[in-house]
Design a protein around this motif. Structure first.
Motif, short mmCIF file in Angstrom:
data_model
loop_
_atom_site.label_atom_id
_atom_site.label_comp_id
_atom_site.label_asym_id
_atom_site.label_seq_id
_atom_site.Cartn_x
_atom_site.Cartn_y
_atom_site.Cartn_z
N PHE A 6 5.64 0.98 17.41
CA PHE A 6 4.44 1.37 16.50
C PHE A 6 3.33 0.11 16.77
O PHE A 6 3.68 -0.88 16.66
N VAL A 7 2.04 0.63 17.26
CA VAL A 7 1.00 -0.17 17.71
C VAL A 7 -0.09 0.09 16.41
O VAL A 7 -0.33 1.10 16.10
N ILE A 8 -0.34 -1.09 16.01
CA ILE A 8 -1.57 -1.37 15.05
C ILE A 8 -2.78 -1.57 15.85
O ILE A 8 -2.72 -2.56 16.59
N GLU A 9 -3.79 -0.59 15.67
CA GLU A 9 -4.91 -0.63 16.24
C GLU A 9 -6.00 -0.96 15.24
O GLU A 9 -5.96 -0.59 14.06
N GLY A 10 -7.20 -1.76 15.64
CA GLY A 10 -8.20 -2.02 14.95
C GLY A 10 -8.22 -3.09 13.91
O GLY A 10 -7.23 -3.80 13.81
N THR A 11 -9.14 -3.06 12.94
CA THR A 11 -8.78 -4.04 11.85
C THR A 11 -9.02 -3.58 10.24
O THR A 11 -9.22 -2.27 10.39
N VAL A 12 -8.73 -3.99 9.53
CA VAL A 12 -8.59 -3.63 8.03
C VAL A 12 -9.62 -4.41 7.33
O VAL A 12 -9.65 -5.70 7.31
N ASP A 13 -10.25 -3.61 6.55
CA ASP A 13 -11.29 -4.47 5.36
C ASP A 13 -10.66 -5.37 4.58
O ASP A 13 -9.51 -4.95 4.00
N LYS A 14 -11.03 -6.50 4.36
CA LYS A 14 -10.33 -7.39 3.52
C LYS A 14 -10.51 -7.04 2.03
O LYS A 14 -9.24 -7.35 1.67
N LYS A 15 -11.37 -6.43 1.72
CA LYS A 15 -11.41 -5.84 0.23
C LYS A 15 -10.40 -4.83 0.10
O LYS A 15 -9.37 -4.97 -0.81
N LEU A 16 -9.96 -4.01 0.94
CA LEU A 16 -8.94 -2.79 1.13
C LEU A 16 -7.68 -3.56 1.10
O LEU A 16 -6.67 -3.21 0.47
N MET A 17 -7.42 -4.53 2.04
CA MET A 17 -6.31 -5.15 2.20
C MET A 17 -5.79 -5.88 0.76
O MET A 17 -4.74 -5.87 0.45
N VAL A 18 -6.76 -6.47 0.11
CA VAL A 18 -6.53 -7.30 -1.03
C VAL A 18 -6.15 -6.27 -2.17
O VAL A 18 -5.07 -6.40 -2.98
N GLU A 19 -6.95 -5.22 -2.30
CA GLU A 19 -6.46 -4.15 -2.99
C GLU A 19 -5.02 -3.60 -2.92
O GLU A 19 -4.57 -3.19 -4.18
N GLN A 20 -4.85 -3.30 -1.77
CA GLN A 20 -3.64 -2.74 -1.26
C GLN A 20 -2.13 -3.61 -1.95
O GLN A 20 -1.27 -3.20 -2.36
N ILE A 21 -2.42 -4.88 -1.41
CA ILE A 21 -1.54 -5.95 -1.95
C ILE A 21 -1.42 -5.80 -3.19
O ILE A 21 -0.13 -5.95 -3.83
N ARG A 22 -2.41 -5.80 -4.08
CA ARG A 22 -2.38 -6.08 -5.51
C ARG A 22 -1.77 -4.77 -5.96
O ARG A 22 -0.98 -4.80 -7.26
N LEU A 23 -2.17 -3.72 -5.48
CA LEU A 23 -1.34 -2.56 -6.09
C LEU A 23 0.16 -2.63 -5.85
O LEU A 23 1.09 -2.34 -6.77
N ALA A 24 0.71 -3.20 -4.54
CA ALA A 24 2.04 -3.21 -4.52
C ALA A 24 2.66 -4.20 -5.41
O ALA A 24 3.75 -4.27 -6.06
N ALA A 25 1.98 -5.41 -5.64
CA ALA A 25 2.30 -6.46 -6.89
C ALA A 25 2.22 -5.73 -7.93
O ALA A 25 3.27 -6.20 -8.90
N ARG A 26 1.33 -4.95 -8.52
CA ARG A 26 1.48 -4.14 -9.79
C ARG A 26 2.87 -3.63 -9.70
O ARG A 26 3.15 -3.54 -11.00
N GLN A 27 2.91 -2.92 -8.74
CA GLN A 27 4.48 -1.95 -9.11
C GLN A 27 5.46 -3.03 -9.04
O GLN A 27 6.47 -2.57 -10.09
N PHE A 28 5.71 -4.14 -8.48
CA PHE A 28 6.68 -5.11 -8.64
C PHE A 28 6.66 -5.54 -10.13
O PHE A 28 7.51 -5.70 -10.78
#
Length: 179
Positions: A6-28
């Motif tokens: 699996f190859v990851i290309e490009g970059t991720v917007d920091k705001k999106l990354m933080v939102e996604q991490i916090r969504l996962a943390a919310r589930q936990f």
């Protein structure tokens, strides 16, 4: 297709990354609340706390074993808080110090549950006590820790102190076998 292909290309917007991490943390955080609620309602506070302690303790040992193995594999020491932080397995970019009491995504969720279920405050702070203390004890094999301020109950940041512990040196951990 395996992870190695699996190859990851490009970059991720920091705001999106933080939102996604916090969504996962919310589930936990939600899972932890509901797990403790089921135990609390089925067995009462004392037995539920013992079962939660054992579960979180076991998780902390497994986590810190993996972090310790990673440190050793990378040729790092396992003696200090800095060594621990160099291999920590939390996505810390989801914990935003500038957000004050909401810097921790778990605390942000758990405070809402505490309003409706006041008994949960003890379990929420207990999670932090057990997981944080056990991970540093098992990682360093000589240090312990205590939280001196937790945003679940007050303040704008979690504060803690680390210290050398003869009990930990002897293989006796703070939350091993007791609530």
């Amino acid at each position: 297709m395996g992870k190695e292909n699996f190859v990851i290309e490009g970059t991720v917007d920091k705001k999106l990354m933080v939102e996604q991490i916090r969504l996962a943390a919310r589930q936990f955080a939600m899972l932890y609340f509901h797990f403790t609620k089921v135990l609390y309602e089925a067995y009462g506070a004392e037995k539920a706390k013992e079962l939660v302690r054992q579960t979180v303790f076991d998780q902390a040992v497994e986590r810190s074993d993996l972090m310790r193995q990673k440190a050793v594999a990378e040729g790092k020491a396992t003696d200090t808080v800095a060594d621990f932080m160099s291999v920590i397995d939390l996505p810390l970019c989801g914990w935003i110090p500038q957000w004050g009491e909401d810097h921790c995504p778990y605390a942000e969720v758990w405070r809402g549950y505490i309003e409706q279920y006041p008994w949960f405050q003890e379990f929420a702070t207990f999670y932090c006590d057990v997981i944080d203390t056990t991970t540093i004890e098992n990682f360093t094999k000589h240090m312990s820790h205590r939280i001196t301020n937790n945003v679940i109950t007050q303040g704008q940041s979690c504060e803690r102190e680390y210290f050398d512990s003869e009990s930990v040196r002897e293989g006796r951990y703070t939350y091993q076998g007791k609530a």
